[in-house]
Design a protein around this motif. Structure first.
Motif, PDB file in Angstrom:
ATOM      1  N   LYS A 153       1.974 -16.471  -3.916  1.00 41.80           N
ATOM      2  CA  LYS A 153       2.601 -15.480  -3.888  1.00 41.80           C
ATOM      3  C   LYS A 153       4.348 -15.695  -3.572  1.00 41.80           C
ATOM      4  CE  LYS A 153      -0.166 -11.539  -2.001  1.00 41.80           C
ATOM      5  NZ  LYS A 153       0.145 -10.760  -3.114  1.00 41.80           N
ATOM      6  N   HIS A 154       5.218 -15.140  -3.902  1.00 41.30           N
ATOM      7  CA  HIS A 154       6.647 -14.926  -3.657  1.00 41.30           C
ATOM      8  C   HIS A 154       6.756 -14.336  -2.267  1.00 41.30           C
ATOM      9  CE1 HIS A 154      10.997 -14.384  -3.833  1.00 41.30           C
ATOM     10  NE2 HIS A 154      10.942 -15.478  -4.608  1.00 41.30           N
ATOM     11  N   PRO A 155       7.732 -15.070  -1.477  1.00 43.10           N
ATOM     12  CA  PRO A 155       7.863 -14.513  -0.068  1.00 43.10           C
ATOM     13  C   PRO A 155       8.383 -13.090  -0.281  1.00 43.10           C
ATOM     14  CG  PRO A 155       8.957 -16.760  -0.377  1.00 43.10           C
ATOM     15  CD  PRO A 155       8.349 -16.354  -1.633  1.00 43.10           C
ATOM     16  N   ASN A 156       8.827 -12.653  -1.342  1.00 42.33           N
ATOM     17  CA  ASN A 156       9.369 -11.189  -1.412  1.00 42.33           C
ATOM     18  C   ASN A 156       8.164 -10.400  -1.819  1.00 42.33           C
ATOM     19  OD1 ASN A 156      11.991 -12.125  -0.941  1.00 42.33           O
ATOM     20  ND2 ASN A 156      12.627 -11.767  -2.967  1.00 42.33           N
ATOM     21  N   ASP A 157       6.950 -10.971  -2.094  1.00 36.88           N
ATOM     22  CA  ASP A 157       5.815  -9.944  -2.510  1.00 36.88           C
ATOM     23  C   ASP A 157       5.299  -9.486  -1.157  1.00 36.88           C
ATOM     24  OD1 ASP A 157       6.400 -10.464  -5.059  1.00 36.88           O
ATOM     25  OD2 ASP A 157       4.578 -12.136  -5.169  1.00 36.88           O
ATOM     26  N   TYR A 158       5.488  -8.071  -1.080  1.00 34.35           N
ATOM     27  CA  TYR A 158       5.041  -7.543   0.376  1.00 34.35           C
ATOM     28  C   TYR A 158       3.590  -7.402   0.430  1.00 34.35           C
ATOM     29  CZ  TYR A 158       9.787  -5.875  -0.110  1.00 34.35           C
ATOM     30  OH  TYR A 158      11.226  -5.785  -0.186  1.00 34.35           O
ATOM     31  N   VAL A 159       3.065  -7.533   1.703  1.00 33.63           N
ATOM     32  CA  VAL A 159       1.842  -7.443   1.982  1.00 33.63           C
ATOM     33  C   VAL A 159       1.843  -6.115   2.981  1.00 33.63           C
ATOM     34  CG1 VAL A 159       0.957  -9.492   1.234  1.00 33.63           C
ATOM     35  CG2 VAL A 159       1.817  -9.029   3.708  1.00 33.63           C
ATOM     36  N   SER A 160       0.625  -5.291   3.043  1.00 34.13           N
ATOM     37  CA  SER A 160       0.535  -4.213   4.203  1.00 34.13           C
ATOM     38  C   SER A 160      -0.641  -4.671   5.174  1.00 34.13           C
ATOM     39  CB  SER A 160       0.198  -2.830   3.421  1.00 34.13           C
ATOM     40  OG  SER A 160      -0.979  -3.223   2.464  1.00 34.13           O
ATOM     41  N   THR A 161      -0.495  -4.145   6.375  1.00 37.76           N
ATOM     42  CA  THR A 161      -1.401  -4.680   7.220  1.00 37.76           C
ATOM     43  C   THR A 161      -2.034  -3.366   7.812  1.00 37.76           C
ATOM     44  OG1 THR A 161       0.227  -4.155   9.132  1.00 37.76           O
ATOM     45  CG2 THR A 161       0.033  -6.521   8.055  1.00 37.76           C
ATOM     46  N   ASP A 162      -1.729  -1.977   7.647  1.00 39.31           N
ATOM     47  CA  ASP A 162      -2.210  -0.831   8.483  1.00 39.31           C
ATOM     48  C   ASP A 162      -3.733  -0.624   8.304  1.00 39.31           C
ATOM     49  OD1 ASP A 162       0.073  -0.964   9.774  1.00 39.31           O
ATOM     50  OD2 ASP A 162       0.739   1.181   8.833  1.00 39.31           O
ATOM     51  N   ALA A 163      -4.185  -0.567   6.839  1.00 32.69           N
ATOM     52  CA  ALA A 163      -5.321  -0.106   6.399  1.00 32.69           C
ATOM     53  C   ALA A 163      -6.516  -1.368   6.640  1.00 32.69           C
ATOM     54  CB  ALA A 163      -5.442   0.387   5.242  1.00 32.69           C
ATOM     55  N   GLY A 164      -5.991  -2.622   7.073  1.00 38.01           N
ATOM     56  CA  GLY A 164      -6.879  -3.936   6.810  1.00 38.01           C
ATOM     57  C   GLY A 164      -8.327  -3.740   7.259  1.00 38.01           C
ATOM     58  N   LYS A 165      -8.626  -3.141   8.210  1.00 38.24           N
ATOM     59  CA  LYS A 165     -10.205  -2.919   8.602  1.00 38.24           C
ATOM     60  C   LYS A 165     -10.788  -1.925   7.735  1.00 38.24           C
ATOM     61  CE  LYS A 165     -12.940  -1.474  12.557  1.00 38.24           C
ATOM     62  NZ  LYS A 165     -12.728  -1.032  13.927  1.00 38.24           N
ATOM     63  N   LEU A 166     -10.204  -0.839   7.196  1.00 39.54           N
ATOM     64  CA  LEU A 166     -10.753   0.034   6.215  1.00 39.54           C
ATOM     65  C   LEU A 166     -10.928  -0.808   4.956  1.00 39.54           C
ATOM     66  CD1 LEU A 166     -11.556   2.950   5.408  1.00 39.54           C
ATOM     67  CD2 LEU A 166      -9.089   3.336   4.709  1.00 39.54           C
ATOM     68  N   TYR A 167     -10.080  -1.434   4.507  1.00 37.61           N
ATOM     69  CA  TYR A 167     -10.204  -2.191   3.283  1.00 37.61           C
ATOM     70  C   TYR A 167     -11.163  -3.110   3.243  1.00 37.61           C
ATOM     71  CZ  TYR A 167      -5.504  -0.428   1.418  1.00 37.61           C
ATOM     72  OH  TYR A 167      -4.498   0.504   1.124  1.00 37.61           O
ATOM     73  N   PHE A 168     -11.349  -3.883   4.358  1.00 34.47           N
ATOM     74  CA  PHE A 168     -12.326  -4.783   4.817  1.00 34.47           C
ATOM     75  C   PHE A 168     -13.846  -4.214   4.704  1.00 34.47           C
ATOM     76  CE2 PHE A 168     -15.179  -7.275   7.261  1.00 34.47           C
ATOM     77  CZ  PHE A 168     -15.227  -8.609   6.471  1.00 34.47           C
ATOM     78  N   ASN A 169     -13.738  -3.200   5.398  1.00 34.63           N
ATOM     79  CA  ASN A 169     -15.322  -2.552   5.170  1.00 34.63           C
ATOM     80  C   ASN A 169     -15.594  -1.894   4.188  1.00 34.63           C
ATOM     81  OD1 ASN A 169     -15.443  -2.847   8.292  1.00 34.63           O
ATOM     82  ND2 ASN A 169     -14.571  -0.921   8.747  1.00 34.63           N
ATOM     83  N   SER A 170     -14.835  -1.412   3.249  1.00 33.75           N
ATOM     84  CA  SER A 170     -14.997  -1.035   1.757  1.00 33.75           C
ATOM     85  C   SER A 170     -15.515  -2.140   1.002  1.00 33.75           C
ATOM     86  CB  SER A 170     -13.755  -0.598   1.182  1.00 33.75           C
ATOM     87  OG  SER A 170     -13.569   0.756   1.926  1.00 33.75           O
ATOM     88  N   LEU A 171     -14.639  -3.176   1.074  1.00 35.78           N
ATOM     89  CA  LEU A 171     -15.294  -4.620   0.319  1.00 35.78           C
ATOM     90  C   LEU A 171     -16.584  -5.005   0.749  1.00 35.78           C
ATOM     91  CD1 LEU A 171     -14.155  -6.588  -1.659  1.00 35.78           C
ATOM     92  CD2 LEU A 171     -13.467  -8.221  -0.003  1.00 35.78           C
ATOM     93  N   ARG A 172     -16.693  -5.111   2.036  1.00 37.59           N
ATOM     94  CA  ARG A 172     -18.122  -5.202   2.638  1.00 37.59           C
ATOM     95  C   ARG A 172     -19.301  -4.466   2.330  1.00 37.59           C
ATOM     96  NH1 ARG A 172     -20.059  -6.415   9.061  1.00 37.59           N
ATOM     97  NH2 ARG A 172     -21.881  -7.473   8.390  1.00 37.59           N
ATOM     98  N   THR A 173     -18.854  -3.281   2.249  1.00 37.85           N
ATOM     99  CA  THR A 173     -19.929  -2.506   1.627  1.00 37.85           C
ATOM    100  C   THR A 173     -20.474  -2.800   0.368  1.00 37.85           C
ATOM    101  OG1 THR A 173     -19.190  -0.610   3.055  1.00 37.85           O
ATOM    102  CG2 THR A 173     -20.607   0.034   1.460  1.00 37.85           C
ATOM    103  N   TYR A 174     -19.376  -3.131  -0.560  1.00 38.70           N
ATOM    104  CA  TYR A 174     -19.555  -3.327  -1.974  1.00 38.70           C
ATOM    105  C   TYR A 174     -20.515  -4.531  -2.147  1.00 38.70           C
ATOM    106  CZ  TYR A 174     -18.449  -4.776  -6.765  1.00 38.70           C
ATOM    107  OH  TYR A 174     -18.664  -4.952  -7.995  1.00 38.70           O
ATOM    108  N   TRP A 175     -20.275  -5.658  -1.309  1.00 37.56           N
ATOM    109  CA  TRP A 175     -20.964  -6.859  -1.367  1.00 37.56           C
ATOM    110  C   TRP A 175     -22.416  -6.477  -0.846  1.00 37.56           C
ATOM    111  CZ3 TRP A 175     -16.881  -9.102   1.946  1.00 37.56           C
ATOM    112  CH2 TRP A 175     -17.348  -9.547   3.243  1.00 37.56           C
ATOM    113  N   GLN A 176     -22.587  -5.732  -0.001  1.00 35.64           N
ATOM    114  CA  GLN A 176     -23.831  -5.609   0.460  1.00 35.64           C
ATOM    115  C   GLN A 176     -24.828  -4.648  -0.287  1.00 35.64           C
ATOM    116  OE1 GLN A 176     -22.717  -3.395   4.185  1.00 35.64           O
ATOM    117  NE2 GLN A 176     -23.114  -5.190   5.402  1.00 35.64           N
ATOM    118  N   GLU A 177     -24.163  -3.711  -1.259  1.00 34.69           N
ATOM    119  CA  GLU A 177     -24.745  -3.129  -2.279  1.00 34.69           C
ATOM    120  C   GLU A 177     -25.411  -4.092  -3.200  1.00 34.69           C
ATOM    121  OE1 GLU A 177     -22.525   0.414  -3.543  1.00 34.69           O
ATOM    122  OE2 GLU A 177     -22.651   1.195  -1.626  1.00 34.69           O
ATOM    123  N   ARG A 178     -24.336  -5.019  -3.607  1.00 32.49           N
ATOM    124  CA  ARG A 178     -24.580  -5.957  -4.503  1.00 32.49           C
ATOM    125  C   ARG A 178     -26.024  -6.755  -4.229  1.00 32.49           C
ATOM    126  NH1 ARG A 178     -21.594 -10.067  -7.279  1.00 32.49           N
ATOM    127  NH2 ARG A 178     -23.462 -10.167  -8.468  1.00 32.49           N
TER     128      ARG A 178
END
Length: 487
Positions: A153-178
């Motif tokens: 990543k370039h330092p100017n490539d923004y990243v967001s933090t507020d929805a981190g827990k939500l995003y992680f839980n959604s991804l974890r649900t996906y690998w659990q279903e797999r």
């Protein structure tokens, strides 16, 4: 050393999802005095280079992945803030590298979320069940977890933090279903299926997250904001000689091919998903009743409003009318001064009208395939694909010509001719080491005959914000360079 599970979770919730958006600037209409000031304004070459190079990024390590010897990327905004995003990452627990460009609309929220999340979904789709089980067991027992991606990543490539827990839980649900589906006992991963599953699953999660959380404050990167905005996506997965491109919308992937005679040609690996693609038009029309034939696509736009026929987000083209009405009733502020959010779109009878099912292309890399260009439509609106490949191919040849040569094996006459030809080439060659920057410079400043006019670039870069979007879109480019000796 492996990060702790505490670090793993905070990597998602604090570093990856940093809040980035500030309210878009609004400029008053351009007055005659403004125009005079604009016309009189001149940018020097150093000022031009400062603007063009502000977001450029290059990676050319000594040891790379298979056929890849490096890549260049750049973003030149037109909107403020830019609605384009880019991503590049190495798959650590699998093989290959991922590259993507994302063109947002109705704001940057969806492009931001997809640029941060999609590669994780692709990685989870590609990993064998054994690895997914190891990750799940580590998360469950709070033991160290190996990262699945190394981001570039370039330092100017923004990243967001507020929805981190939500995003992680959604991804974890996906690998659990797999894991629960036990779908790849033979450990053979179908990459095309994995890419398609990742795209569709992420879009589905964007939809579900917004429905669950539509009662939270409507800030810049809340799930509802992500769902109501949208983005196209063009993603490449490169593993040695195997190249897969998954595309939604009207960004493009184009190969630069050099023939035995040295000539350059463009091989387009994607199709635009819009009204100018007859097959795509037929697909859209076939999915709705004949009674809607005149309204599904109007003025070359989906329901008369949206240019791309495939995209992430844009749930106002996907959700049922009942769900949209329920959300708008609960959140009436969405309708205040917001042209992008109406109660229901005109002629909204049989949703979904928009899909996030990518069109996937496979290409086996050959020695003559020198580079791959991924770019949002901001580039293709200004340059034909053959011109893009020609400009970049000649630029790379100029760089080769500038490399030091030994006098051994050359006569004095041959050396003089070589130096004379180099001098001639150098007069027309720009000093951009970053291939993406060179293409942006050409897109903005070409005089149509292969030369660059700095004054033309200065005018394009000096346009006030309220005029810039009329002349050019955000431009995002990734150029992946291939090593012929590895093919």
């Amino acid at each position: 050393m492996s990060p702790s599970i505490h670090h793993f979770r905070h990597h998602w919730s604090l570093q990856r999802w940093k809040e980035i958006c500030t309210p878009a600037c609004t400029n008053p209409p351009m007055t005659l005095n403004h125009r005079r000031n604009y016309d009189a304004k001149q940018m020097s070459l150093p000022q031009i280079n400062h603007v063009l190079k502000a977001n450029e990024y290059s990676l050319k390590p000594n040891v790379f992945n298979g056929s890849i010897k490096g890549f260049d990327s750049n973003i030149l905004p037109s909107n403020s803030p830019s609605e384009d995003r880019r991503s590049a990452a190495t798959c650590l627990q699998g093989r290959g590298m991922l590259f993507g460009v994302f063109d947002g609309h109705a704001g940057s929220a969806c492009a931001q979320a997809v640029s941060e999340r999609l590669f994780y979904y692709i990685a989870v789709s590609l990993l064998p069940l054994k690895t997914l089980n190891e990750i799940e067991e580590a998360v469950e027992s709070e033991r160290p977890v190996l990262p699945v991606l190394q981001w570039h990543k370039h330092p100017n490539d923004y990243v967001s933090t507020d929805a981190g827990k939500l995003y992680f839980n959604s991804l974890r649900t996906y690998w659990q279903e797999r894991i629960d589906l036990n779908e790849d006992d033979d450990n053979r991963i179908d990459i095309q299926t994995a890419l398609r599953n990742a795209f569709k699953r992420l879009d589905n999660d964007i939809s579900l997250e917004a429905q669950v959380d539509f009662g939270v404050p409507f800030s810049h990167f809340t799930p509802l904001r992500v769902a109501l905005s949208g983005c196209t996506a063009c993603v490449a997965h490169v593993d040695r000689e195997d190249l897969y491109v998954a595309n939604l919308g009207d960004s493009r992937a184009v190969l630069g091919v050099q023939g035995d005679d040295g000539r350059w040609s463009a091989l387009t690996l994607t199709n635009d998903h819009n009204a100018h693609n007859p097959d795509e038009m037929q697909r859209v029309l076939s999915q709705h009743p004949a009674s809607e034939r005149k309204t599904v696509v109007k003025h070359d736009r989906l329901l008369g409003l949206l240019i791309p026929f495939r995209a992430f987000g844009d749930m106002k083209f996907k959700w049922s009318g009942e769900l949209l009405n329920r959300i708008y009733e609960a959140r009436p502020e969405l309708l205040i001064g917001n042209e992008n959010a109406k109660m229901l779109l005109p002629n909204y009878h049989t949703p979904p009208y928009l899909i996030a099912d990518p069109e996937i292309t496979y290409h086996k890399l050959r020695p003559q395939d020198k580079f791959l260009i991924l770019a949002t439509d901001g580039l293709w609106d200004l340059m034909h694909r053959q011109t893009v490949v020609q400009v970049l191919g000649e630029h790379l040849s100029d760089i080769q010509w500038k490399k030091p040569v030994s006098g051994l094996g050359f006569t004095v006459g041959q050396m003089r001719r070589l130096l004379k030809e180099r001098k001639s080439r150098a007069l027309s060659a720009l000093e951009d080491e970053n291939s993406a920057t060179h293409l942006i410079r050409h897109a903005l400043g070409s005089d149509g005959s292969g030369s660059i006019e700095p004054k033309r670039i200065a005018k394009m870069l000096s346009l006030p914000q309220d005029l810039a979007r009329m002349y050019r879109d955000d431009i995002t480019i990734i150029v992946i360079h291939f090593s012929s000796s590895s093919n």
